[in-house]
Design a protein around this motif. Sequence first.
Motif, PDB file in Angstrom:
ATOM      1  N   ARG A   1     -49.484 -30.666 -19.788  1.00 27.93           N
ATOM      2  CA  ARG A   1     -48.328 -31.564 -19.839  1.00 27.93           C
ATOM      3  C   ARG A   1     -48.734 -33.007 -19.565  1.00 27.93           C
ATOM      4  N   ALA A   2     -49.670 -33.186 -18.633  1.00 27.65           N
ATOM      5  CA  ALA A   2     -50.135 -34.545 -18.353  1.00 27.65           C
ATOM      6  C   ALA A   2     -50.884 -35.125 -19.554  1.00 27.65           C
ATOM      7  N   HIS A   3     -51.661 -34.299 -20.223  1.00 27.43           N
ATOM      8  CA  HIS A   3     -52.476 -34.766 -21.348  1.00 27.43           C
ATOM      9  C   HIS A   3     -51.620 -35.108 -22.568  1.00 27.43           C
ATOM     10  N   THR A   4     -50.592 -34.301 -22.833  1.00 23.62           N
ATOM     11  CA  THR A   4     -49.802 -34.469 -24.056  1.00 23.62           C
ATOM     12  C   THR A   4     -48.530 -35.283 -23.846  1.00 23.62           C
ATOM     13  N   GLY A   5     -48.060 -35.353 -22.621  1.00 22.42           N
ATOM     14  CA  GLY A   5     -46.758 -35.977 -22.383  1.00 22.42           C
ATOM     15  C   GLY A   5     -45.601 -35.085 -22.759  1.00 22.42           C
ATOM     16  N   GLY A   6     -45.895 -33.860 -23.163  1.00 22.76           N
ATOM     17  CA  GLY A   6     -44.846 -32.907 -23.532  1.00 22.76           C
ATOM     18  C   GLY A   6     -44.616 -31.890 -22.436  1.00 22.76           C
ATOM     19  N   THR A   7     -43.597 -31.068 -22.625  1.00 21.09           N
ATOM     20  CA  THR A   7     -43.293 -30.005 -21.669  1.00 21.09           C
ATOM     21  C   THR A   7     -43.242 -28.628 -22.308  1.00 21.09           C
ATOM     22  N   GLY A   8     -43.079 -28.572 -23.621  1.00 23.61           N
ATOM     23  CA  GLY A   8     -42.878 -27.304 -24.306  1.00 23.61           C
ATOM     24  C   GLY A   8     -44.119 -26.432 -24.326  1.00 23.61           C
ATOM     25  N   LEU A   9     -43.954 -25.175 -23.913  1.00 22.53           N
ATOM     26  CA  LEU A   9     -45.049 -24.214 -23.845  1.00 22.53           C
ATOM     27  C   LEU A   9     -44.716 -23.003 -24.705  1.00 22.53           C
ATOM     28  N   ILE A  10     -45.728 -22.456 -25.378  1.00 29.21           N
ATOM     29  CA  ILE A  10     -45.546 -21.254 -26.186  1.00 29.21           C
ATOM     30  C   ILE A  10     -46.397 -20.131 -25.620  1.00 29.21           C
ATOM     31  N   VAL A  11     -45.790 -18.949 -25.430  1.00 31.79           N
ATOM     32  CA  VAL A  11     -46.496 -17.736 -25.026  1.00 31.79           C
ATOM     33  C   VAL A  11     -45.962 -16.580 -25.868  1.00 31.79           C
ATOM     34  N   THR A  12     -46.657 -15.458 -25.845  1.00 36.56           N
ATOM     35  CA  THR A  12     -46.185 -14.291 -26.596  1.00 36.56           C
ATOM     36  C   THR A  12     -45.077 -13.567 -25.832  1.00 36.56           C
ATOM     37  N   ARG A  13     -44.362 -12.722 -26.536  1.00 34.18           N
ATOM     38  CA  ARG A  13     -43.128 -12.134 -26.001  1.00 34.18           C
ATOM     39  C   ARG A  13     -43.324 -11.186 -24.834  1.00 34.18           C
ATOM     40  N   GLU A  14     -44.507 -10.614 -24.687  1.00 35.19           N
ATOM     41  CA  GLU A  14     -44.768  -9.748 -23.536  1.00 35.19           C
ATOM     42  C   GLU A  14     -45.896 -10.298 -22.681  1.00 35.19           C
ATOM     43  N   ALA A  15     -46.093 -11.609 -22.707  1.00 32.64           N
ATOM     44  CA  ALA A  15     -47.198 -12.225 -21.970  1.00 32.64           C
ATOM     45  C   ALA A  15     -47.010 -12.094 -20.469  1.00 32.64           C
ATOM     46  N   TYR A  16     -48.155 -12.033 -19.783  1.00 32.36           N
ATOM     47  CA  TYR A  16     -48.160 -12.142 -18.322  1.00 32.36           C
ATOM     48  C   TYR A  16     -49.226 -13.164 -17.953  1.00 32.36           C
TER      49      TYR A  16
END
Length: 439
Positions: free
Chosen positions: A134-149
């Motif tokens: 988030r610090a590097h991109t200035g963004g907040t959006g994160l993508i993970v898979t539907r059963e991620a841990y």
Amino acid sequence: MMDTNSFQPDNAASLDDKTRGLINRRSVLGDAYRLFYRTPVHLVRGQGQYLWDADGTQYLDVYNNVASLGHCHPAVVAAVHDQMQALNTHTRYLHERILDYSDAILATMPEQIDRVMYMCTGSEANDLAIRIARAHTGGTGLIVTREAYHGTSALTSGASPALGGAQPVDATTWLVPAPDAYRVDEPDTGAWFAARIQACIDDMASKGVKFAGFLADSIFSSDGVLPGKPGFLQAALQTVHSNGGVFIADEVQPGFARTGESFWGFGRHGLVPDIVTTGKPMGNGMPVSGLMAKASVLASFSASTPYFNTFGGNPVSIAAAQAVLNVIHDENLLEHSRNVGQRLLSELRALQSRHSCIGDVRGAGLFIGLELVTNRQTKEPARALALDLIEALRNAHVLTSVAGPYGNILKLRPPLAFQNHDIDWLVGALDQCLSHLNA
């Protein structure tokens, strides 16, 4: 995930007095904790790939990758003992051991990854990775898979849909379907998966959320152990980078020679991630974890935020981590994982030919998923059978558990001490238990 294959209080009446007494005493831990199995196992000792209960019964461990080399590995025990007698303190003092280990672990990485930081758990490493992205991109959006841990901190639990229950997915986390080649009917799983990531990024943009990064474990273990063809994640990496995001490789489970094809799980795909995270398998179960990154990606965070993890990277934990690294190299465990894993896959596929309920067998090295179905044509998940099988295996003194969105996939992930002769115990127990359950 947490409530799958867990002990339920309704089963307490059938237990012996000693076991029931221990369970009652666990109330002091609070109600959030879970136990494995309808009849919990009371373990008192471990060595290599084996565990013993309080009655002296020996079990084959086919699940615990935290003790990555094997339980109580003598090299790790000796390293921890020796360092504990000399010094244990934090990283705000100079000490050679952390620097020597940093050189050694970075030598296993692509040359672009040239910085390392230390924590105590994989959750902390992934938490920090999200902050850095988030610090590097200035963004907040994160993508993970539907059963991620990815962990249990506030940030990582919000990116861990596998936790289920009342644990909400964070509003800035988007879920993408896992690249399940068994169930996704597409000729190019990699292109299909990359397109789903792009769709998430586009949806973020439409809602005014800037994309920060994609966080994934390269064998998608909680999604059901999905190794895919080597190289298929290249398209996902390109999509993440073309949209200005950071690719975070969570190597807590697939790292340290586990997959047999490369030292790191992402190496199977020829990837150069921006950030790599590890967890306690790094120290054979000692509280140590790491975050490796490109200096350019780390720069924005480092310039604005001093970071200190009180005992992350302490000399005793680093001694354990160095011992793990030495053993992997000295005992050639990468080749061992590949060779024993290939034989195990072969034996499991032979078992598949004898049991129609086994829909798929897949894996890399000593990380294998065995998927149970009620019908091979429809691929309907056999969740009830999988849970009964786990219990039957426990009674046959083989310990493992399940994964995947339907809870129908056995997650076979033994310590690297697992040997060819252990395959006979595991496959024989599976054969016997499946024959009995399907009789």
